[in-house]
Write a protein that holds these residues in place. Structure first.
Motif, PDB file in Angstrom:
ATOM      1  N   ASP A  16      18.014  25.573 -13.761  1.00 61.74           N
ATOM      2  CA  ASP A  16      19.482  25.546 -14.274  1.00 61.74           C
ATOM      3  C   ASP A  16      20.533  26.036 -13.321  1.00 61.74           C
ATOM      4  O   ASP A  16      21.576  25.366 -13.297  1.00 61.74           O
ATOM      5  N   ARG A  19      21.504  23.205 -11.172  1.00 61.70           N
ATOM      6  CA  ARG A  19      22.447  22.460 -11.720  1.00 61.70           C
ATOM      7  C   ARG A  19      23.868  22.863 -11.801  1.00 61.70           C
ATOM      8  O   ARG A  19      24.759  22.114 -11.503  1.00 61.70           O
ATOM      9  N   GLU A  22      25.214  22.222  -8.216  1.00 62.66           N
ATOM     10  CA  GLU A  22      25.379  20.832  -7.712  1.00 62.66           C
ATOM     11  C   GLU A  22      26.781  20.682  -8.258  1.00 62.66           C
ATOM     12  O   GLU A  22      27.622  19.934  -7.725  1.00 62.66           O
ATOM     13  N   THR A  23      27.088  21.202  -9.815  1.00 68.11           N
ATOM     14  CA  THR A  23      28.505  20.782 -10.207  1.00 68.11           C
ATOM     15  C   THR A  23      29.330  21.677  -9.484  1.00 68.11           C
ATOM     16  O   THR A  23      30.530  21.081  -9.347  1.00 68.11           O
ATOM     17  N   THR A  40      26.947  20.822 -17.478  1.00 63.77           N
ATOM     18  CA  THR A  40      25.632  20.994 -17.360  1.00 63.77           C
ATOM     19  C   THR A  40      24.926  20.898 -18.675  1.00 63.77           C
ATOM     20  O   THR A  40      23.708  20.943 -18.748  1.00 63.77           O
TER      21      THR A  40
END
Length: 252
Positions: A16, A19, A22-23, A40
């Motif tokens: 998580d 993620r 990455e965002t 996300t």
């Protein structure tokens, strides 16, 4: 050699967190908590905890308008030539914090090409490292690290390892029967820490939990002087609960 991985809670937390990172990276000028939750799909309460961890580890920073941007620890990974060093430094910082939070020396170990390897560790005056009086590569049967790594192999992988390394008696508590060891590894639930209660060295107790990073077999372990043996299970639980930053630094 087949692996017997079962993703742990820290593994899911690390996934998580990836993620979220990455965002953040995609939104170079900054992204708010509300936007992160939307992109996300992670609930706000869980996201708050992940962002707190990512800020503490230096992967994200919060700017004046409250938006999140890439932090220094993430920026250091951008250069190919310094990436390996930055990864190692990030992992060491995560291990140092883990050492302080559990009050024990901590180790990251992997099973590579049929052998046990200690990649990095964090110790200190109050949290001494294990005295490696017998090479860890040849004492998997007696150590928490070894048992955790062997426990992640299939039956043939375990037998192969034990056929190459004699199960020597290191203390009066050492298991020297391959049948007994294999039976215990077979019956050990994957979420329960493996323990070494003075099986490797008199005066030291250890615990190890599996860590899943890609397809590799790895574990996170701690050691305590036997006078602190009463803290072992509590420390092992804390080790497992707080493993996400270490997993994240291995997965990035």
């Amino acid at each position: 050699m087949a692996l017997q991985h079962e993703p742990t809670t820290p593994y899911h937390s690390a996934q998580d967190a990836l993620r979220v990172l990455e965002t953040v990276v995609r939104h170079g000028t900054g992204v708010t908590g509300t936007e992160l939750a939307r992109h996300t799909g992670i609930g706000r309460e869980r996201l708050t905890g992940l962002l707190r961890m990512l800020r503490r580890e230096g992967y994200v920073e919060q700017v004046t308008d409250g938006a999140y941007v890439a932090g220094e620890a993430l920026a250091r990974l951008g250069s190919a030539e310094s990436r390996a060093r930055a990864l190692r430094e990030n992992l060491q910082r995560a291990l140092d914090r883990l050492r302080d939070s559990v009050g024990a020396a901590v180790y990251v170990s992997r099973y590579v090409d049929g052998e046990i390897r200690i990649d990095q560790f964090a110790a200190g005056p109050a949290t001494p490292v294990v005295n490696e009086w017998v090479d860890f590569r040849y004492s998997a049967h007696a150590t928490a690290i070894g048992k955790s790594l062997l426990g992640q192999l299939d039956h043939n992988g375990r037998r192969d390892h034990l056929s190459r390394h004699k199960m020597a008696r290191l203390t009066s508590r050492t298991i020297t029967s391959d049948k007994v060891l294999l039976s215990r590894l077979e019956s050990q639930p994957p979420t329960v820490p493996h323990l070494d209660l003075q099986e490797y060295a008199v005066g030291t107790v250890c615990a190890a939990v599996p860590i899943t990073a890609g397809s590799s077999v790895g574990c996170l372990a701690l050691s305590l002087p036997v006078r602190h043996a009463h803290r072992l299970r509590q420390a092992a639980d804390a080790l497992n609960r707080n493993a996400a930053p270490v997993l994240l630094s291995l997965a990035i």
